[in-house]
Write an enzyme that holds these catalytic residues in place. Sequence first.
Site, PDB file in Angstrom:
ATOM      1  N   CYS A  49     -28.996  16.071  49.723  1.00  0.00           N
ATOM      2  CA  CYS A  49     -28.531  15.203  50.814  1.00  0.00           C
ATOM      3  C   CYS A  49     -29.555  14.119  51.111  1.00  0.00           C
ATOM      4  CB  CYS A  49     -28.319  16.020  52.085  1.00  0.00           C
ATOM      5  SG  CYS A  49     -27.183  17.406  51.873  1.00  0.00           S
ATOM      6  N   CYS A  66     -21.337   3.271  55.861  1.00  0.00           N
ATOM      7  CA  CYS A  66     -22.603   3.299  55.110  1.00  0.00           C
ATOM      8  C   CYS A  66     -22.745   2.083  54.197  1.00  0.00           C
ATOM      9  CB  CYS A  66     -22.694   4.568  54.287  1.00  0.00           C
ATOM     10  SG  CYS A  66     -22.353   6.031  55.253  1.00  0.00           S
ATOM     11  N   LYS A 115     -31.741   8.984  48.896  1.00  0.00           N
ATOM     12  CA  LYS A 115     -32.318  10.333  48.929  1.00  0.00           C
ATOM     13  C   LYS A 115     -33.774  10.345  49.378  1.00  0.00           C
ATOM     14  CE  LYS A 115     -32.958  14.505  48.641  1.00  0.00           C
ATOM     15  NZ  LYS A 115     -33.835  14.209  49.777  1.00  0.00           N
ATOM     16  N   ILE A 154     -31.774  11.003  57.046  1.00  0.00           N
ATOM     17  CA  ILE A 154     -31.354  10.264  58.239  1.00  0.00           C
ATOM     18  C   ILE A 154     -32.589   9.476  58.674  1.00  0.00           C
ATOM     19  CG2 ILE A 154     -30.731  10.543  60.666  1.00  0.00           C
ATOM     20  CD1 ILE A 154     -29.097  13.028  59.710  1.00  0.00           C
ATOM     21  N   HIS A 213     -31.797   6.414  54.507  1.00  0.00           N
ATOM     22  CA  HIS A 213     -30.463   5.812  54.631  1.00  0.00           C
ATOM     23  C   HIS A 213     -30.176   5.409  56.073  1.00  0.00           C
ATOM     24  CE1 HIS A 213     -26.334   4.866  54.078  1.00  0.00           C
ATOM     25  NE2 HIS A 213     -25.815   6.074  54.176  1.00  0.00           N
TER      26      HIS A 213
END
Lengths: 133, 386
Positions: free
Chosen positions: B209, B86, B331, B212, B335
């Site tokens: 979380c 990441c 968030k 995506i 990401h």
Amino acid sequence: MKFGYVSWLPETDFMARFVEELEKNKLMGTRCKGCGARYLPPRAHCRCGSVEMEWFEASRKGKILAYTLVTFPPESMSKNSPYIMAVAELEDGLRLLAQLTGVAVKNLKIGMSVRVTSHRTPESRVVYRFETS
Amino acid sequence: MRTEKVGIVGVGHTKFGKRADATIRELAHEAVKPALEDAGINIGDIDTSVIGVAADEFAAQLSSGVLIHDYVGMKDKPTFRVEAACATGSAAVRAGWALIKSGLAEVVLVVGAETMTHVGTLRATELMARAQDTRWEYPFGLTFPSSYALMATAHMHKFGTTREQLSLVSVKNHTYGAMNPYAHLQKSITLEEAMKSIMICYPLNLYDCCLISDGAAAIILATEEKARKISDTPIWLIGLGAASDTMMISERESLTELKATRVAAEKAYKMARITPDDVDVATVHDCFTIAEIVAYEDLGFCQKGEGGKFIEEKQSYIGGKVPINTDGGLKSKGHPLGATGVSMTIEITKQLRGEAGKRQLNGAEIGLSHNIGETGQYCFVHVYSR
């Protein structure tokens, strides 16, 4: 015997030795004959560069340091979900990550005593897991 | 080695989100074009590229580095790809900086890109889980949400951090993401919505979380001499720090910190000759809300254990001690693994230039970006000045 709930890594001699002992309910780590570093899970080589390693039997009693309930698993673990994952510190100071059984999440507490046991999955794979004692 | 500084002279960013309209090559192009326009130079003016793509499994393409390099018009020039999970994007920025400092190049294009949404969430969780130790931790069903959830329960137990404090991080990042036209989820949320969302890995629920996403980001780096010629507003990369930690989370000395952050930040602060108090704006790695709280502490913005209080007191909002993730963070902005670090650099560049639009803060001089790979296996901290 295949190790882990899921894995595609080849079964090396090193892993075969670890699993053979695990099936006898023994949790084996390795110790470097050079610098004395201990590894659990075991490594075939030491971080100091040494290849002179010896097996030792690790403690199977410990306390929970952290836990989580996985309700959203990776694809490969879907049929096992939900499951509790925990990190425990064993009596010899080494730490291990594994699934935890025998307790509901609402009754789980950090610091709770657990023991490490061997377990055969329905797919005839071998894992270690924590059980509350 | 060159003694002069390295400057950022151009930035370009795609819309992050579900980008079924493009594959990785088109996304990269969509980021590179505005970066060149921003710098006012042509692709032929660039000496070399560094491409950050984290996972071949997502792109369904090996060697996507040279694919992107060729597609944006750089064939015949040197290139290589960088991977640090990441933190891939920040590793690419670091490599670009090093190419210039070494004297191997004068102008470098750094691109970060990833396409993830087409594989679906369960599959994406599976693929990312394989970035962990595939012999000892992945085979037990450890995912990235669960790795950070382990840290969260440990942090809550040791410091009394609450689920509400975790949710407050999400509320803040959505507040700023709603102001970022490139963000994946441009909407603000209430504390109640955040707290009532479905549980993913206790104590982390859906709003704890990150997203995506698909997306790309590009920057152009240049020597001080070239930077001053190319740009009226070069932003200087004045401090770089990096560190790593054990592959297995069970081997960590502590589950309530990311040691790699502490070590990398210390190096970056030292090189930039600043202290945490000098930082006016920061982007930190908020893959999960607990990660942002831990980052406040490990970067030295507050004392260890006081990260929860830091967000509760709104110290990471604009107007607080250190405004953090003013672009919405992972968030709300999204990401796309390889793009994230480069995108962080772009937000800091925009804030220091005064081009951050609705979320612009006043008079920022020093910025910082903090990018984690996995659960602190990799960490990169960059410090920037006007």
